[in-house]
Design a protein around this motif. Structure first.
Motif, short mmCIF file in Angstrom:
data_model
loop_
_atom_site.label_atom_id
_atom_site.label_comp_id
_atom_site.label_asym_id
_atom_site.label_seq_id
_atom_site.Cartn_x
_atom_site.Cartn_y
_atom_site.Cartn_z
N ALA A 43 0.81 -1.21 0.00
CA ALA A 43 0.00 0.00 0.00
C ALA A 43 0.85 1.27 0.00
O ALA A 43 0.37 2.34 -0.36
CB ALA A 43 -0.94 0.00 1.21
N GLN A 73 -3.44 0.08 5.49
CA GLN A 73 -3.46 -0.09 4.04
C GLN A 73 -4.31 1.00 3.40
O GLN A 73 -5.48 0.79 3.05
CB GLN A 73 -3.96 -1.49 3.67
CG GLN A 73 -3.07 -2.59 4.23
CD GLN A 73 -3.58 -4.00 3.96
OE1 GLN A 73 -4.38 -4.22 3.07
NE2 GLN A 73 -3.08 -4.97 4.72
N LEU A 75 -4.63 2.26 0.59
CA LEU A 75 -5.16 2.10 -0.76
C LEU A 75 -6.66 1.82 -0.75
O LEU A 75 -7.34 2.04 -1.75
CB LEU A 75 -4.47 0.92 -1.47
CG LEU A 75 -3.03 1.09 -1.95
CD1 LEU A 75 -2.56 -0.21 -2.60
CD2 LEU A 75 -2.92 2.24 -2.93
N TYR A 76 -7.17 1.34 0.39
CA TYR A 76 -8.54 0.83 0.43
C TYR A 76 -9.42 1.63 1.37
O TYR A 76 -8.96 2.28 2.30
CB TYR A 76 -8.52 -0.66 0.87
CG TYR A 76 -7.45 -1.44 0.15
CD1 TYR A 76 -7.47 -1.57 -1.24
CD2 TYR A 76 -6.40 -2.04 0.86
CE1 TYR A 76 -6.48 -2.28 -1.90
CE2 TYR A 76 -5.41 -2.75 0.20
CZ TYR A 76 -5.44 -2.86 -1.18
OH TYR A 76 -4.46 -3.54 -1.84
N LYS A 85 -7.93 -7.10 -3.55
CA LYS A 85 -6.93 -6.06 -3.36
C LYS A 85 -6.20 -5.73 -4.66
O LYS A 85 -5.92 -4.55 -4.94
CB LYS A 85 -5.91 -6.49 -2.31
CG LYS A 85 -6.44 -6.52 -0.89
CD LYS A 85 -5.34 -6.90 0.09
CE LYS A 85 -5.86 -6.92 1.52
NZ LYS A 85 -4.80 -7.26 2.49
N ALA A 89 -6.06 -2.01 -6.07
CA ALA A 89 -4.76 -1.33 -6.11
C ALA A 89 -4.47 -0.81 -7.51
O ALA A 89 -3.98 0.31 -7.68
CB ALA A 89 -3.66 -2.28 -5.66
#
Length: 248
Positions: A43, A73, A75-76, A85, A89
């Motif tokens: 991430a 993380q 990114l989420y 994921k 991503a």
């Protein structure tokens, strides 16, 4: 291959660096990097390499987002829970830089598929959280002759090392961890901000290696203690009995 006007503007702060310049930025554009693991380390790595203008990023991760991931993380989002994921991503990174080519591999990497998934890349960056996967990736990296950047974070401790042939990651950890039952951050915990620190350091090492900045850093382990805020370096030694790299 040349940089477009948009890329010249996008990477302007890189290009003015005398250690990097236009030539170094072109080397980044030509590079193909496989990122194994889109968790805490990934991430941080994925946005950094995307922003740096790596030409192609392959993101390999079979997991889906869990609520406990959101602590480390970024990114989420909460709405992403249950989704893949690797796909998320790539979507995040593609929106950040349309000049980078992306591939999302929603498959668990193992001894049967690792060679086919990793071949053709200039660098492999492993941010997975178990020794069995790390050793598989390392063994294949050695057999393919591809440099491996290994990054890990657990509790308050982080470690990053670049391996290129010999010594390899197996020289460092030995043969005792070729199973999936070793401790991970799920059991031992990890400080959320630590994964960002370690991941960004790994991304810096990747950019440095791919663009040709400074001397070769292979074979040196970088250890970070998040409790004392200290870094130290350990020079790794090849194991003469290593079953992966001793015959190469």
């Amino acid at each position: 291959m040349a940089l477009s006007d948009d890329e010249l503007d996008r990477y302007a702060r890189h290009i003015v660096l005398p250690q990097l310049g236009g030539a170094g930025q072109l080397r980044l554009k030509q590079a193909k990097v496989a990122v194994v693991g889109a968790g805490g380390i990934g991430a941080a790595v994925i946005p950094a390499l995307t922003g740096a203008g790596i030409g192609q990023l392959t993101i390999i991760d079979a997991d889906t987002v869990d609520l406990s991931n959101l602590q480390r993380q970024p990114l989420y989002e909460t709405a992403d829970i249950g989704n893949a994921k690797a796909t998320l991503a790539v979507n995040f990174a593609r929106a950040r830089n349309p000049h980078v080519r992306f591939s999302a591999i929603k498959t668990r990497i193992d001894g049967d598929n690792a060679a086919s998934l990793l071949s053709g890349h200039d660098l492999i960056l492993d941010g997975t959280d178990n020794f069995a996967t790390r050793l598989t990736v390392s063994d294949v990296a050695v057999s393919l002759g591809i440099p491996l950047l290994s990054a890990a974070a657990q509790q308050f401790q982080g470690q990053v090392a670049l391996f290129h042939g010999r010594p390899c990651y197996r020289c460092f950890v030995g043969d005792a961890f070729d199973t999936d039952d070793c401790d991970t951050c799920a059991e031992l915990g990890v400080l959320g901000a630590l994964t960002g620190t370690v991941g960004n350091f790994a991304a810096l090492m990747a950019i440095r290696a791919l663009s040709g900045i400074g001397p070769d850093a292979a074979g040196t382990l970088h250890l970070f203690d998040g409790a004392t805020l200290t870094w130290r370096q350990i020079r790794l030694v090849a194991d003469p009995e290593c079953r992966t790299c001793s015959m190469r």
